[in-house]
Design an enzyme around this catalytic site. Structure first.
Site: not given
Length: 267
Positions: A151, A251
């Site tokens: 990511e 998240e």
């Protein structure tokens, strides 16, 4: 398309001790959870610590679906050890622990933070080392049917982390796949991408085939959807349109008690 929300228990429910968070997630209606590496700065926790973590997942009646690889001392600002030539032993030791947890809990998605640029180390050498280690991790987790995720991280909040856009991640995936490791995917995180100026719709469409997992938080602020400027109705519509049927992880940083942060998911 039905959405499969999971909750990240390393950023949500932080008012509770780590081992109490899976049960809190279950009480809030979640059947699946994910975690960052639960032992900050420790690549090899005690056997008792690993057992207690796995037991907390099992006893809560939730499934661990994603887990970060060991990422160094994140509390001190580190964001991964993959690209640090001096930290191969930590990387390999942490990977062994991760695989033991995965075999017990059923986790099959593993986020590998790339690591920051280091003073005095050639970036090309860091990229070579990171590629080598990602290939190794991908081959190890392939033995259990797992996937390694890569990511980008938000600029200005994560030190000299070199992956900032979807294109940056695609370049890494290309290098790893060229070495024969196919089970590496893009972790599409709305907060990090939007913070860095990536167009969320364009990134999703351009890299649809690479997306292996989605994490969401609004931007700015990293709060729940509706606290920032991201149009999540549009984000979800685009994910549906490109055929993404995987999990969507919450998240984000709670604005109050964590248990009160999920009403939007049913509205």
């Amino acid at each position: 398309m039905a959405r499969r929300f999971v909750v990240n228990c390393s950023i949500v429910f932080t008012e509770l001790p780590v081992l109490e968070r899976p049960a809190a997630a279950r009480a809030a209606g979640f059947e699946e959870v994910e975690f960052w590496w639960p032992w900050n700065g420790e690549p090899v926790p005690s056997e008792a610590g690993v057992d207690a973590f796995c037991a907390a997942i099992e006893d809560a009646g939730v499934r661990l679906v994603a887990l970060n690889l060991y990422a160094g001392d994140m509390a001190a600002g580190e964001r991964g050890v993959l690209s640090d030539p001096s930290r191969g032993e930590e990387f390999r030791a942490g990977l062994d622990v991760l695989l033991r947890i995965a075999e017990r809990t059923g986790a099959r998605s593993f986020n590998a933070l790339y690591g920051q640029r280091l003073d005095g180390v050639d970036p090309a050498e860091q990229d070579r080392v990171a590629t080598e280690r990602l290939v190794h991790a991908a081959r190890r987790v392939a033995e259990i049917g797992g996937t390694v995720l890569v990511e980008p991280l938000a600029r200005g909040l994560n030190g000299a982390y070199p992956l900032e856009t979807a294109a940056d991640v695609a370049a890494v995936l290309g290098r790893v796949r060229a070495e024969g490791a196919r089970n590496v995917r893009f972790l599409y995180d709305t907060f990090h991408l939007a913070t860095n100026g990536d167009d969320l719709e364009a990134a999703a469409r351009a890299h649809a085939a690479d997306i292996g997992h989605v994490q969401i938080a609004d931007a700015p602020g990293r709060g729940r959807p509706g606290t920032g400027a991201i149009d999540f109705g549009r984000v979800f519509a685009v994910l549906d349109d490109i055929g993404y049927g995987g999990r969507i992880s919450l998240e984000y940083v709670p604005q109050g008690p964590s248990a009160e942060e999920f009403a939007w998911t049913t509205s």
